[in-house]
Design an enzyme around this catalytic site. Structure first.
Site, mmCIF file in Angstrom:
data_model
loop_
_atom_site.group_PDB
_atom_site.id
_atom_site.type_symbol
_atom_site.label_atom_id
_atom_site.label_comp_id
_atom_site.label_asym_id
_atom_site.label_seq_id
_atom_site.Cartn_x
_atom_site.Cartn_y
_atom_site.Cartn_z
ATOM 1 N N ASP A 1 0.863 -1.175 0.000
ATOM 2 C CA ASP A 1 0.000 0.000 0.000
ATOM 3 C C ASP A 1 0.906 1.234 0.000
ATOM 4 O O ASP A 1 2.134 1.150 0.067
ATOM 5 C CB ASP A 1 -0.978 -0.028 1.186
ATOM 6 C CG ASP A 1 -2.202 0.842 0.913
ATOM 7 O OD1 ASP A 1 -2.145 1.676 -0.012
ATOM 8 O OD2 ASP A 1 -3.213 0.709 1.621
HETATM 9 C C1 BGC Z 1 -5.126 3.049 0.251
HETATM 10 C C2 BGC Z 1 -5.406 1.980 -0.784
HETATM 11 C C3 BGC Z 1 -5.324 2.567 -2.180
HETATM 12 C C4 BGC Z 1 -3.968 3.198 -2.348
HETATM 13 C C5 BGC Z 1 -3.773 3.804 -3.724
HETATM 14 C C6 BGC Z 1 -3.862 3.822 -0.066
HETATM 15 O O1 BGC Z 1 -3.699 4.928 0.771
HETATM 16 O O2 BGC Z 1 -5.015 2.451 1.523
HETATM 17 O O3 BGC Z 1 -6.667 1.401 -0.545
HETATM 18 O O4 BGC Z 1 -5.556 1.572 -3.127
HETATM 19 O O5 BGC Z 1 -3.806 4.237 -1.405
HETATM 20 O O6 BGC Z 1 -4.521 4.942 -3.873
#
Ligand code: BGC
Length: 764
Positions: free
Chosen positions: A316
């Site tokens: 993430d």
């Molecule tokens: C979130 C994810 C997301 C990623 C990309 C993160 O902060 O937890 O769910 O897919 O960002 O935007």
């Protein structure tokens, strides 16, 4: 665009290989692959890998945000977004970065997307030494959220309330086409975390609190994304245990025993992996003291070995660096990279620093990470690019554009919004219903969520937090606009969040003067996701409670409609309300759906996918333990939610009149056949039958109830139907003391509505 060099190599290698590429395109990303095709893919991936230098490989494992390719400071791109040619060359050609994500702060039109993707893929395939196309990923979590004027569906929590997996699957298919039509083949969706703690700011991104319901919807969504007709990849996120933090706040620690992880948090992921999900995103938090991005037990023992997951594991946002700066398990970034790669990540969503590939390269050169470990990840990434057809056509929007049927997608989104709406109260007592509103009813409308398309959609809409009105639909009606179209004389008293006592007095005065037949208050929450959505108190905003009190004091019947991502507690004012509707975050069609429901154009059919707590400090989900029921007076009434799991009313009531099994006792290999008789108490009706089990005695304390099966049923006027559930006896087991699935002899209750029956499980 010129044909990619690698694709040319595929064709030179012979028609069988070329045929395989086409077959994959037709079958979709997650379709099971016959041996011949799998061999062809491996041969192709081998040949690409052999031609890659170490620099190419670490570049493939790096994912940067689009912001990095745009003119302007990161997060402050020049408007309109303009690609920065020099930076693009540095990132895509010199650093050989293999993946880009998201949108530079806000969504753009489809043709702008295509311009970006065309240039990104041109550089990657024509100027980068390997010619490997870029894998572009995006958060299209409720429709194509970052494409201007895309069809936006209800957020996941609302979809779960519709209890309609065929519809979830259909919507995901439309989204895949719309996203792919902009040149993007990879979606960071679905969320398979459990929504068991409403304090958690991503509660609304889940399919609710029950593992089976989450798994059913999650599987449907993955299939919808990946089953074609164009190749498209889903991401299961966030693996795993993310949504159940101790504090209820985002990205804080979870303390979850292995038994609970295996019994509750893992099954949705297992099911979606079995359905062929292409990728998995890692939980940003820490689990039992170990950040998940550095935990080989989660990323290898559970994900790879136990679940047999073979696809790509992406981190993430910035989570490798956070091993140093937040979790404090690594002394510096290089050490953090070593930990994360050794733990099992394939691709790092860096997403704004360009040090990652260089440091990873050093780690391999110094022998701290083996090249074969790098090859494992690169192979997975190359396979995914191959499955998505990127080597053959890095743009891939032509077929998607032809096939995307906007009208059908919008109709499905409206159907889902209607299906999600959950009627929780209709009349202060059952004899005095207020809904539906008769034609000509004089309606007065107020409340902070009446006036914006943002309140219908929530986070991940045009922008990350979904709050910027410049990037939401200009054509979707707000709740007020849709309702006033149905009730022409309707009167509106706008009021914002955090209203003052004077604002509230003024609104109540306006209601009194208007002398309407009914007051409709649109309540709920501002938009949010992730950290910015953390709260200190689950209670409904005090100003909204005051608004309810003030408007109820006028003597006009009050209908509350919640546009909210989680249940906010409002027990003190609930008795003042005549009707309550939970609308979740229904998407662009939400206004129309709510107006239709209030006007009685369809029968409310949503059912709560979570337990709505009565008090902010005492929440227990429906599958709590018997000890959770013990009250201060020692009676068993402590679990007293505002509205129970699965609850929801229709305009026509139904009644379950019979429940029986085919036998009184069963052996472990048997299947229990359960029949439930349902009848309507009047006109056509919709019901969701939910079959719960309760083990009477077990070696691990049994939950009071567990959902075993469910079915949506539509009855014609005067109709009666017998619904059959087949429950394998093995399913009635649980994760035992030794962490293995355990079936014990004894009595198990089966309940549907107010009917129940007991069966015995007998061991040979
Ligand atoms: C979130 C994810 C997301 C990623 C990309 C993160 O902060 O937890 O769910 O897919 O960002 O935007």
């Amino acid at each position: 665009m010129k044909t990619n060099r690698l694709a040319r190599r595929v064709r030179i290698q012979g028609s069988m290989l070329f045929g395989a590429v086409l077959a994959v395109v037709v079958a979709g990303c997650g379709a099971p692959r016959p041996t011949g095709e799998a061999d062809a893919r491996e041969a192709f991936v081998d040949s690409v890998l052999q031609g890659m230098a170490l620099e190419d490989k670490v570049g493939e494992m790096t994912q940067l945000t689009l912001d990095m390719l745009l003119v302007g400071e990161t997060y402050a791109s020049v408007e309109p977004h303009t690609l920065d040619t020099a930076e693009m060359r540095r990132i895509l050609v010199d650093l050989r970065v293999g993946s880009i994500l998201n949108c530079g702060g806000h969504g753009v039109e489809e043709d702008v997307w295509r311009g970006f993707i065309r240039e990104i893929q041109r550089l990657a395939t024509e100027e980068k030494p390997t010619g490997i196309p870029v894998l572009y990923g995006i958060d299209a979590v409720h429709g194509a959220t970052y494409t201007t004027d895309a069809v936006l569906t209800p957020q996941q929590l609302g979809l779960a309330a519709a209890w309609d997996t065929a519809l979830v699957r259909e919507l995901a298919g439309h989204t895949a086409l719309e996203v792919r039509a902009s040149g993007i083949p990879w979606n960071f969706s679905p969320v398979l975390d459990l929504g068991r703690d409403p304090r958690w700011p991503r509660f609304w991104e889940t399919f609710g609190e029950d593992p089976r319901a989450v798994a059913d919807n999650g599987e449907a969504m993955v299939r919808g994304y990946q089953e074609g007709p164009v190749p498209f990849a889903a991401t299961l996120k966030h693996f795993f245990g993310y949504g159940s933090t101790v504090s209820g706040k985002d990205r804080t620690q979870s303390l979850l025993p292995e038994r609970v992880l295996l019994s509750h948090h893992l099954p949705p992921f297992e099911r979606a992996i079995a359905a062929g999900a292409a990728s998995v995103m890692v939980n940003s938090g820490e689990l039992n003291g170990i950040p998940v991005h550095s935990d080989p037990w989660v990323l290898q023992d559970i994900l790879r070995v136990r679940c047999g997951f073979e696809g790509v594991v992406v981190t993430d946002w910035e989570d490798v660096k956070y091993l140093v700066t937040r979790h404090r398990v690594a002394a510096d970034y290089k050490e953090a990279i070593r930990m994360a790669v050794e733990a099992g990540i394939d691709m790092a969503m860096v997403p704004t620093d360009t040090e990652f590939p260089g440091l990873l390269l050093e780690l391999v050169r110094e022998g701290q990470i083996s090249e074969s470990r790098i090859d494992e990840s690169v192979r997975r990434i190359l396979r995914m690019k191959y499955d998505l057809g990127l080597f053959e056509d890095p743009l891939g929007w032509e077929a998607a554009e032809k096939l995307h049927n906007r009208e059908a997608a919008a109709a499905a989104a409206l159907k889902a919004a209607e299906g999600s709406l959950t009627l929780l109260k209709n009349g202060k007592d059952s004899t005095a219903t207020v809904l539906p509103l008769a034609p000509g009813t004089r309606v007065w409308v107020s409340g902070p969520t009446a006036d914006g398309v943002t309140w219908l959609n929530g986070g991940w809409t045009g922008t990350w937090q979904g709050a910027d009105t410049a990037y939401v639909s200009t054509s979707a009606p707000t709740a007020w606009e849709a309702l006033s179209a149905k009730f022409p004389g309707a009167v509106h008293a706008p009021i914002g969040f955090g209203a003052t006592a004077a604002d509230i007095d003024a609104a109540a005065g306006a209601c009194r003067r208007a002398r309407p037949d009914v007051a409709v208050l649109f309540l709920g929450e501002q938009t949010y996701t992730e950290k910015p959505g953390d709260i200190e108190d689950l209670s409904l905003e005090p100003a909204q409670q005051e608004l309810i009190r003030a408007v109820a004091a006028t003597g006009v019947p009050v209908v509350a409609v919640f546009l909210a991502g989680r249940p906010r507690t409002f027990d003190a004012v609930e008795p003042l309300l005549d009707a309550v509707v939970m609308a979740y975050l229904p998407g662009d069609a939400g206004g129309e759906a709510i107006a239709g429901l209030l006007a009685g154009e369809f029968n409310p059919r949503g059912r709560l996918p979570f337990t709505w707590p009565r008090h902010p400090s005492s929440h227990t989900p429906y599958d709590h333990k018997y000890t959770d029921r013990i009250h201060t007076d020692f009676s068993e009434k402590a679990h007293r939610p505002q509205y129970p799991y699965g609850f929801g009313l229709g305009y026509t009531a139904t009644r379950i009149v019979g429940l029986r099994t085919d036998r009184p006792s069963y052996a472990p290999e048997d299947t229990v056949r359960v029949e439930v008789d349902l009848e309507t108490l009047g006109g056509a009706a919709d019901e969701v039958l939910m079959l719960f089990s309760s083990d009477s005695v077990a070696s691990i304390t049994p939950p009071v109830a567990r959902l075993e099966a469910w079915r949506r049923v539509a009855l014609p006027a005067g109709g009666r139907e017998t619904v059959r559930f087949d429950v394998p006896v093995q399913q009635l087991g649980f994760v035992g003391r030794d962490l293995a699935w355990t079936l014990e002899p004894g009595r198990v209750g089966l309940r549907c509505g107010n009917q129940s029956v007991a069966i015995d499980i007998e061991m040979p």
